[in-house]
Motif scaffolding. Sequence first.
Motif, PDB file in Angstrom:
ATOM      1  N   GLN A  11       0.693  -1.199  -0.153  1.00 61.84           N
ATOM      2  CA  GLN A  11       0.076  -0.132   0.149  1.00 61.84           C
ATOM      3  C   GLN A  11       0.765   1.111  -0.082  1.00 61.84           C
ATOM      4  O   GLN A  11       0.513   2.098  -0.657  1.00 61.84           O
ATOM      5  CB  GLN A  11      -0.891  -0.051   1.375  1.00 61.84           C
ATOM      6  CG  GLN A  11      -2.009  -0.865   0.977  1.00 61.84           C
ATOM      7  CD  GLN A  11      -2.641  -1.330   2.576  1.00 61.84           C
ATOM      8  OE1 GLN A  11      -2.036  -1.269   3.568  1.00 61.84           O
ATOM      9  NE2 GLN A  11      -3.953  -1.386   2.368  1.00 61.84           N
ATOM     10  N   VAL A  45      -8.125  -1.754  -2.241  1.00 59.85           N
ATOM     11  CA  VAL A  45      -6.680  -2.104  -2.000  1.00 59.85           C
ATOM     12  C   VAL A  45      -5.881  -1.426  -0.943  1.00 59.85           C
ATOM     13  O   VAL A  45      -4.932  -1.797  -0.468  1.00 59.85           O
ATOM     14  CB  VAL A  45      -5.854  -1.830  -3.495  1.00 59.85           C
ATOM     15  CG1 VAL A  45      -5.387  -0.299  -3.651  1.00 59.85           C
ATOM     16  CG2 VAL A  45      -4.456  -2.670  -3.393  1.00 59.85           C
ATOM     17  N   TYR A  49      -5.578   0.724   5.362  1.00 59.69           N
ATOM     18  CA  TYR A  49      -4.653   1.332   5.531  1.00 59.69           C
ATOM     19  C   TYR A  49      -4.343   2.403   6.536  1.00 59.69           C
ATOM     20  O   TYR A  49      -5.373   3.186   6.485  1.00 59.69           O
ATOM     21  CB  TYR A  49      -4.309   1.950   4.156  1.00 59.69           C
ATOM     22  CG  TYR A  49      -2.853   2.599   4.129  1.00 59.69           C
ATOM     23  CD1 TYR A  49      -1.714   1.803   4.067  1.00 59.69           C
ATOM     24  CD2 TYR A  49      -2.770   3.868   3.686  1.00 59.69           C
ATOM     25  CE1 TYR A  49      -0.558   2.248   3.708  1.00 59.69           C
ATOM     26  CE2 TYR A  49      -1.656   4.554   3.513  1.00 59.69           C
ATOM     27  CZ  TYR A  49      -0.413   3.846   3.473  1.00 59.69           C
ATOM     28  OH  TYR A  49       0.820   4.413   3.416  1.00 59.69           O
ATOM     29  N   LEU A  86      -0.179  -6.312  -8.702  1.00 60.84           N
ATOM     30  CA  LEU A  86      -0.517  -4.797  -8.517  1.00 60.84           C
ATOM     31  C   LEU A  86       0.271  -3.837  -9.281  1.00 60.84           C
ATOM     32  O   LEU A  86       0.183  -2.706  -9.130  1.00 60.84           O
ATOM     33  CB  LEU A  86      -0.328  -4.379  -7.177  1.00 60.84           C
ATOM     34  CG  LEU A  86      -1.353  -5.111  -6.089  1.00 60.84           C
ATOM     35  CD1 LEU A  86      -1.102  -4.616  -4.559  1.00 60.84           C
ATOM     36  CD2 LEU A  86      -2.758  -5.020  -6.320  1.00 60.84           C
ATOM     37  N   THR A  89      -2.229  -1.978 -11.326  1.00 60.72           N
ATOM     38  CA  THR A  89      -2.780  -1.119 -10.395  1.00 60.72           C
ATOM     39  C   THR A  89      -2.155   0.180 -10.034  1.00 60.72           C
ATOM     40  O   THR A  89      -2.811   1.390 -10.202  1.00 60.72           O
ATOM     41  CB  THR A  89      -3.026  -1.740  -9.047  1.00 60.72           C
ATOM     42  OG1 THR A  89      -3.844  -3.029  -9.400  1.00 60.72           O
ATOM     43  CG2 THR A  89      -3.768  -0.919  -8.162  1.00 60.72           C
TER      44      THR A  89
END
Length: 140
Positions: A11, A45, A49, A86, A89
Amino acid sequence: MPDTPPSMTAQDALLAIMVAVSASDENVRTSELVAIQRIVNHLPVFANYDADRFERIARVVFDLFEEEDGLDALFGLVQEALPEKLFETAYALACDVAAADGMLYEEELQFLQEIRDELAIDRLHAAAIERGARARHMTM
């Protein structure tokens, strides 16, 4: 580089890419920061976080941009932290941030090219991602 940058989570790496594309033209715009905040607050995603990490990750990116080989170091950290699934992404988020202010500046375009190269984004996939970002950020 006297201090080794801290390792990143996946992240953090996504956030770092977004901050880096925003800072790539040396002008972090409010619309780009709002886009980053919206992405962090709403995309799956980024579930769970810790948003308090934003400032720390942004500082790492800005510090690396001051270093001679900082961009290589940034991509090294990102590639170390980010699973390959990812990579697209990361590119999509970078495109959304770059398009957030309605303009794509030369430095942003060059940085997006570097992301494509570093993350080995397929040319057709990149074109589709770019088209999607352009469609999402269209104005009347």
